[in-house]
Each structure stands twice: as structure tokens, then as C-alpha cells.
Design a protein around this motif. Structure first.
Motif, PDB file in Angstrom:
ATOM      1  N   GLU A  61       0.824  -1.205   0.000  1.00  0.00           N
ATOM      2  CA  GLU A  61       0.000   0.000   0.000  1.00  0.00           C
ATOM      3  C   GLU A  61       0.860   1.258   0.000  1.00  0.00           C
ATOM      4  N   CYS A  62       1.970   1.227   0.717  1.00  0.00           N
ATOM      5  CA  CYS A  62       2.893   2.372   0.716  1.00  0.00           C
ATOM      6  C   CYS A  62       3.462   2.622  -0.682  1.00  0.00           C
ATOM      7  N   ILE A  63       3.837   1.552  -1.364  1.00  0.00           N
ATOM      8  CA  ILE A  63       4.398   1.708  -2.709  1.00  0.00           C
ATOM      9  C   ILE A  63       3.348   2.234  -3.670  1.00  0.00           C
ATOM     10  N   ARG A  64       2.149   1.690  -3.598  1.00  0.00           N
ATOM     11  CA  ARG A  64       1.068   2.155  -4.486  1.00  0.00           C
ATOM     12  C   ARG A  64       0.795   3.638  -4.258  1.00  0.00           C
ATOM     13  N   LEU A  65       0.741   4.048  -2.997  1.00  0.00           N
ATOM     14  CA  LEU A  65       0.505   5.447  -2.664  1.00  0.00           C
ATOM     15  C   LEU A  65       1.656   6.318  -3.147  1.00  0.00           C
ATOM     16  N   THR A  66       2.893   5.857  -2.928  1.00  0.00           N
ATOM     17  CA  THR A  66       4.074   6.631  -3.335  1.00  0.00           C
ATOM     18  C   THR A  66       4.103   6.848  -4.840  1.00  0.00           C
ATOM     19  N   VAL A  67       3.839   5.791  -5.602  1.00  0.00           N
ATOM     20  CA  VAL A  67       3.853   5.907  -7.064  1.00  0.00           C
ATOM     21  C   VAL A  67       2.813   6.920  -7.532  1.00  0.00           C
ATOM     22  N   SER A  68       1.624   6.879  -6.942  1.00  0.00           N
ATOM     23  CA  SER A  68       0.588   7.834  -7.355  1.00  0.00           C
ATOM     24  C   SER A  68       1.006   9.264  -7.037  1.00  0.00           C
ATOM     25  N   MET A  69       1.664   9.466  -5.895  1.00  0.00           N
ATOM     26  CA  MET A  69       2.077  10.819  -5.503  1.00  0.00           C
ATOM     27  C   MET A  69       3.214  11.340  -6.371  1.00  0.00           C
ATOM     28  N   ILE A  70       4.197  10.482  -6.681  1.00  0.00           N
ATOM     29  CA  ILE A  70       5.344  10.973  -7.450  1.00  0.00           C
ATOM     30  C   ILE A  70       4.992  11.154  -8.922  1.00  0.00           C
ATOM     31  N   GLU A  71       4.101  10.337  -9.445  1.00  0.00           N
ATOM     32  CA  GLU A  71       3.705  10.509 -10.850  1.00  0.00           C
ATOM     33  C   GLU A  71       2.949  11.818 -11.049  1.00  0.00           C
ATOM     34  N   GLU A  72       2.200  12.239 -10.020  1.00  0.00           N
ATOM     35  CA  GLU A  72       1.535  13.547 -10.103  1.00  0.00           C
ATOM     36  C   GLU A  72       2.557  14.681 -10.193  1.00  0.00           C
ATOM     37  N   LYS A  73       3.755  14.437  -9.681  1.00  0.00           N
ATOM     38  CA  LYS A  73       4.821  15.442  -9.712  1.00  0.00           C
ATOM     39  C   LYS A  73       5.744  15.270 -10.917  1.00  0.00           C
ATOM     40  N   GLY A  74       5.373  14.406 -11.852  1.00  0.00           N
ATOM     41  CA  GLY A  74       6.134  14.291 -13.087  1.00  0.00           C
ATOM     42  C   GLY A  74       7.190  13.205 -13.122  1.00  0.00           C
ATOM     43  N   TYR A  75       7.248  12.362 -12.110  1.00  0.00           N
ATOM     44  CA  TYR A  75       8.213  11.259 -12.127  1.00  0.00           C
ATOM     45  C   TYR A  75       7.751  10.179 -13.105  1.00  0.00           C
ATOM     46  N   LYS A  76       8.727   9.579 -13.791  1.00  0.00           N
ATOM     47  CA  LYS A  76       8.444   8.536 -14.770  1.00  0.00           C
ATOM     48  C   LYS A  76       9.133   7.241 -14.365  1.00  0.00           C
ATOM     49  N   SER A  77       8.506   6.134 -14.715  1.00  0.00           N
ATOM     50  CA  SER A  77       9.088   4.833 -14.440  1.00  0.00           C
ATOM     51  C   SER A  77      10.376   4.659 -15.232  1.00  0.00           C
ATOM     52  N   LEU A  78      11.399   4.130 -14.596  1.00  0.00           N
ATOM     53  CA  LEU A  78      12.670   3.877 -15.282  1.00  0.00           C
ATOM     54  C   LEU A  78      12.476   2.903 -16.438  1.00  0.00           C
ATOM     55  N   ASP A  79      11.574   1.961 -16.293  1.00  0.00           N
ATOM     56  CA  ASP A  79      11.287   1.020 -17.383  1.00  0.00           C
ATOM     57  C   ASP A  79      10.776   1.752 -18.619  1.00  0.00           C
ATOM     58  N   GLU A  80       9.934   2.769 -18.422  1.00  0.00           N
ATOM     59  CA  GLU A  80       9.424   3.547 -19.562  1.00  0.00           C
ATOM     60  C   GLU A  80      10.555   4.307 -20.242  1.00  0.00           C
ATOM     61  N   VAL A  81      11.448   4.859 -19.444  1.00  0.00           N
ATOM     62  CA  VAL A  81      12.584   5.606 -20.006  1.00  0.00           C
ATOM     63  C   VAL A  81      13.459   4.683 -20.841  1.00  0.00           C
ATOM     64  N   LYS A  82      13.709   3.483 -20.332  1.00  0.00           N
ATOM     65  CA  LYS A  82      14.542   2.527 -21.071  1.00  0.00           C
ATOM     66  C   LYS A  82      13.879   2.111 -22.381  1.00  0.00           C
ATOM     67  N   LYS A  83      12.570   1.866 -22.349  1.00  0.00           N
ATOM     68  CA  LYS A  83      11.862   1.441 -23.560  1.00  0.00           C
ATOM     69  C   LYS A  83      11.864   2.523 -24.634  1.00  0.00           C
ATOM     70  N   SER A  84      11.864   3.781 -24.190  1.00  0.00           N
ATOM     71  CA  SER A  84      11.831   4.887 -25.154  1.00  0.00           C
ATOM     72  C   SER A  84      13.218   5.254 -25.671  1.00  0.00           C
ATOM     73  N   ASN A  85      14.250   4.546 -25.159  1.00  0.00           N
ATOM     74  CA  ASN A  85      15.644   4.818 -25.556  1.00  0.00           C
ATOM     75  C   ASN A  85      16.065   6.259 -25.276  1.00  0.00           C
ATOM     76  N   ALA A  86      15.423   6.860 -24.281  1.00  0.00           N
ATOM     77  CA  ALA A  86      15.779   8.234 -23.925  1.00  0.00           C
ATOM     78  C   ALA A  86      17.004   8.225 -23.010  1.00  0.00           C
ATOM     79  N   SER A  87      17.688   9.340 -22.970  1.00  0.00           N
ATOM     80  CA  SER A  87      18.818   9.491 -22.046  1.00  0.00           C
ATOM     81  C   SER A  87      18.372  10.401 -20.902  1.00  0.00           C
TER      82      SER A  87
END
Length: 465
Positions: free
Chosen positions: A37-63
Motif C-alpha cells: 500500500e505504501c508503494i502504491r501510494l508513493t507511485v501515485s504521488m510521485i507521478e503527479e509530480k512528473g516522475y516517470k518509471s525507469l522502465d518507460e525511459v529505457k523502452k523509449s531509448n531516452a537518455s
């Protein structure tokens, strides 16, 4: 050294910010009673602040570049969060680390049984608890059921007003003369911490020959099937945690304290998260680690002993265009960390356990422990004097109330955090946290002033250049 009570220093504006911080903190405690529950809550809070999953960054080949905000989750129980700074990663990070697991009672994998027409769940306690504190309390059941088809069913029973609660029974005082002669650690034994789960038998067929032998257990399974599409074998792949039922509450007639379950160590975890979310541009990369399994030795894939954090740092170095094992090691060694875990608040009711000059006190701010461990500093991280001076300078610059303390008298006991694990990388680490009364009890107490000062202190630390 006498430290001023922080309540005496606040302006009206600061008092308002203090209350806002604590209201947000209480909401997080209610929403995050388990690691998942802490992780689920944390992810929702940080994504509202513009944080992105590292997996998404890797898939997009972004630096990665300065100002980018990324996070990585391990098995839904641990998370690392990064705000990429202006300096190269190999110059090191400013790391806030805390744990999100708390003492509790877990449901075993073959738990449901009936005894004299009462249904129980067999349990195994987790972390250091006084077992007798967990009886006759209203308890809630949180967790997940993982089914063979891959479906994950969430369970949360006992928190809403209309929900039932559960209980671990105790022997009535009229018959407890023998029980009361026992030592406290065996007044209630681990195998007697089973959860009373039901008492109503299933409705029987007219054919008495087919009467259910374990009718109460059968009725429980009927309800579990109805509510969760659950078979008895699904307990094998379930993670169900028993925690105190009820919300975080203001404590004291003056509303100066918070009483809640799981403040060890979520008081440090959530204030670290708040600080991380309020920091924008940083000179050194800011990092927040919220991990599992500290209460049982930081073991397993989701504990701090895991290579998960190190692997994620290697990914960051690679995505910054500088893939190199040496640069990963430099990044870790050049980092600075606050290993944030709660400290024992001086309790006048049990003054004999404390050495007053070296104790943490309510409402005197963020607590720093140069070392932890037990007796002869066994199992301790011992921070360098130079690093302590740097920390003092940062706290004073941020106008943070803080104090230095040890955990009780030298020969009585002690404790530890994840600090010694991170110190293995050669980084600078010091233990810090919030003073707590009734630590490891089902309900723990903190000062609102200390919660606020912890948030301020963590922000000040992240600003160190």
C-alpha cells in the motif's frame, strides 16, 4: 546540551505549515498500512509530480539529463526515486533512506481451521513485538491473494465503519492466576496469536446425513468464495497482514501528538517522500529509497541487502551516457546518506532505561545518532566527525531543530538501521529520524513538531552541494 522545545519557536505561518504537513502525514499512514500500500501510494504521488518509471525511459531509448525525475519499483514492496542533478552522477547523490515495513502479524500459508465451532487463521508474527500487546485489539486484514491464473485480488477488511474487525483472544483475568505468573515474553505465546475469524455455521441441507463436520469453516470459505472468488488453496499464494484497525488520530488534549500504527518507520519514510517531492532543481542528484524487510534484517529481494538499488544506479549511469562499472562504484562511494529510522523518545515513566543526557526528547526536532548498534556498538554504523559537522551546518542553514541521541542505556539493548549496509559502499552515512513513544507497539506516538522538523531536515539535506 539543552535543546529548545520547537513549539516555542514557531511563527503563525510555520504552525499552519506544521498542521498541513501532519494532516498529509496522517492521511498517508491510513492509506499505507502495508508495504504494498505504501508503494502504491508513493507511485501515485510521485507521478503527479512528473516522475516517470525507469522502465518507460529505457523502452523509449531516452537518455537522462539534469532535471529528469525517475523511479523504479521492486516487487511492489520497495522503491527508489531520483531527481537528476546538475553534477555528474559519479560525483555522488544525496540519499534519503527509510523502511516501510512495520511489526505486524502475518497469516500462514495453511491457516484456516475450526476448533470447537470457532474459525481461526493461524499466524506468524513479523518483527520485534511484545506479543501480549496484540490481544483483544480490533484488528484489520490487509494484503493480496495471487491466483493461479495471474489474477491479483486485493484484501482490506476492518478499516471502514461498516467493516467487521477481527481479534486475538486473551484469557479472562478470573482464570489467569497461572498466566500472570509467567514472564512477559511468554504470557502470550506465538502459537496463540491466532486470529478469531468466525463462529457461524453454514446453512445445512435437509439431509442430516450430509451435515457439514466443520460447518463454521465451510461458511467462512463460502464467504471468501463469494467476496474474493477464493478457494482454500489460494491461501498458499496469498500475502495477508494483520494490523491494528483504525485511523491515525491526534493525541493529547492540546492536539500536539499523533497516535497511529506503523510510525516505525513510516514517519521517516513519508517525511522523506514529502521532502523529495518539494525539491525541484538540485545540484547533486537527490534520491529517496523506501525499502522492505528492515524489521527482520533487511533480507530478501526487497530488503536493503538486495542488489536492487545498486542495479538501478547502474541503469542511471548507463542512461546518462556514461556506462561504466567504475562510474557506478564512484557514484555510490561519493554519495551521502541519511539512514532514517525512528529513535526511542525519553519516557519519564520508564526513566530507568534511558541515560538522560544522551536521549532523544519529544518536540526537540530531528534526531541524529552518530552510531547505533548494541552494547559495544555491535552491528553499528559510526559516522565520521567531518560528516557530522557537515550535517550540523546544513541543519542550521535550514533552521531545523535537531538533537543527537543514543538508543537507551549502553548495556540495556540497542538497535540498528540500514546505515551499515549502505556504508559498505564507502559512502558517508548517519542515522537520523523521529523520536517515538511506544515504539513497536500496535499504536505508536510521535510529536507533530518532530514530524515537521523531520520534513524540514530532509529538505535541507537534499540541498547539500
Amino acid at each position: 546540551m539543552d535543546r529548545k522545545n520547537a513549539w516555542k519557536t514557531y511563527s503563525p505561518a510555520q504552525l499552519q505549515e506544521l498542521e498541513q504537513t501532519n494532516e498529509k502525514y496522517k492521511s498517508c499512514l491510513d492509506a499505507g498500512k502495508t508495504e504494498r500500500e505504501c508503494i502504491r501510494l508513493t507511485v501515485s504521488m510521485i507521478e503527479e509530480k512528473g516522475y516517470k518509471s525507469l522502465d518507460e525511459v529505457k523502452k523509449s531509448n531516452a537518455s537522462l539529463k539534469p532535471g529528469d525525475k525517475v523511479y523504479a519499483v521492486c516487487m511492489d514492496k520497495s522503491i527508489t526515486i531520483f531527481n537528476i542533478g546538475e553534477q555528474p552522477l559519479e560525483n555522488g547523490m544525496n540519499i534519503l533512506g527509510a523502511h516501510i515495513d512495520s511489526p505486524r502479524i502475518d497469516v500462514k500459508q495453511n491457516p484456516l481451521y475450526e476448533n470447537e465451532e470457532l474459525a481461526y487463521l493461524d499466524t506468524h508474527y513479523y518483527g520485534g513485538i511484545k506479543k501480549y500487546q496484540w490481544v483483544t485489539l480490533p484488528l484489520a486484514l490487509h494484503g493480496v491473494i495471487a491466483k493461479k491464473d495471474g489474477t491479483i485480488v486485493e484484501v482490506n477488511i476492518g478499516e471502514k465503519d461498516e467493516d467487521p474487525v477481527f481479534v486475538i483472544t486473551d484469557l479472562l483475568v478470573h482464570l489467569a492466576s497461572k498466566q500472570l505468573e509467567k514472564k512477559a515474553n511468554v504470557v502470550i505465546e506465538g502459537e496463540k496469536l491466532d486470529l478469531l475469524f468466525g463462529s457461524r455455521p453454514i446453512e445445512q441441507n435437509d439431509d442430516l446425513d450430509k451435515e457439514e463436520k466443520e460447518a463454521v469453516k465451510a461458511n467462512i470459505m463460502k464467504l471468501l468464495q463469494e467476496y474474493y472468488n477464493m478457494e482454500e488453496e489460494d491461501f498458499v499464494s496469498a500475502e495477508l497482514e494483520i494490523v491494528p484497525a483504525g485511523s491515525a488520530r491526534d493525541c493529547g488534549l492540546d492536539l500536539s501528538m499523533i497516535m497511529a500504527y506503523g510510525q516505525d518507520d513510516r514517519v521517516c519514510a513519508f517525511t522523506s517522500l514529502f521532502a523529495m517531492l518539494d525539491v525541484e532543481k538540485v545540484d547533486r542528484t537527490a534520491c529517496c529509497i523506501l525499502v522492505d524487510k528492515e524489521e527482520i534484517g533487511s533480507v530478501g529481494a526487497t530488503g536493503m541487502h538486495s542488489r536492487f538499488f545498486e542495479n538501478v544506479v547502474a541503469e542511471l549511469v548507463a542512461l546518462s551516457g556514461n556506462e561504466s562499472e567504475l562510474k557506478v562504484r564512484r557514484t555510490l562511494q561519493n554519495s551521502k546518506m541519511l539512514s532514517s529510522d525512528v529513535s526511542a523518545a525519553y519516557d519519564p515513566m520508564f526513566a530507568e532505561a534511558f541515560e538522560k543526557r544522551s536521549s532523544a526528547f519529544f518536540s526537540k526536532g530531528l534526531v541524529f545518532n552518530k552510531f547505533t548498534g548494541s552494547r559495544g556498538k555491535s552491528g553499528s554504523n559510526d559516522a565520521n566527525a567531518e560528516y557530522l559537522a557537515e550535517i550540523r551546518n546544513a541543519m542550521d542553514a535550514g533552521e531545523v531543530a535537531y538533537q543527537f541521541a543514543e538508543l537507551g542505556k549502553v548495556d540495556i539493548g540497542g538497535g540498528g538501521t540500514i546505515a551499515y549496509i549502505m556504508a559498505n559502499y564507502g559512502m558517508e552515512v548517519i542515522d537520523s529520524g523521529v523520536a517515538v513513544l511506544c515504539m513497536h507497539a500496535p499504536w505508536e506516538v510521535t510529536s507533530k513538531a518532530d514530524v515537521y522538523e523531520a520534513y524540514k531536515g530532509y529538505k535541507a539535506f537534499l540541498a547539500i552541494k
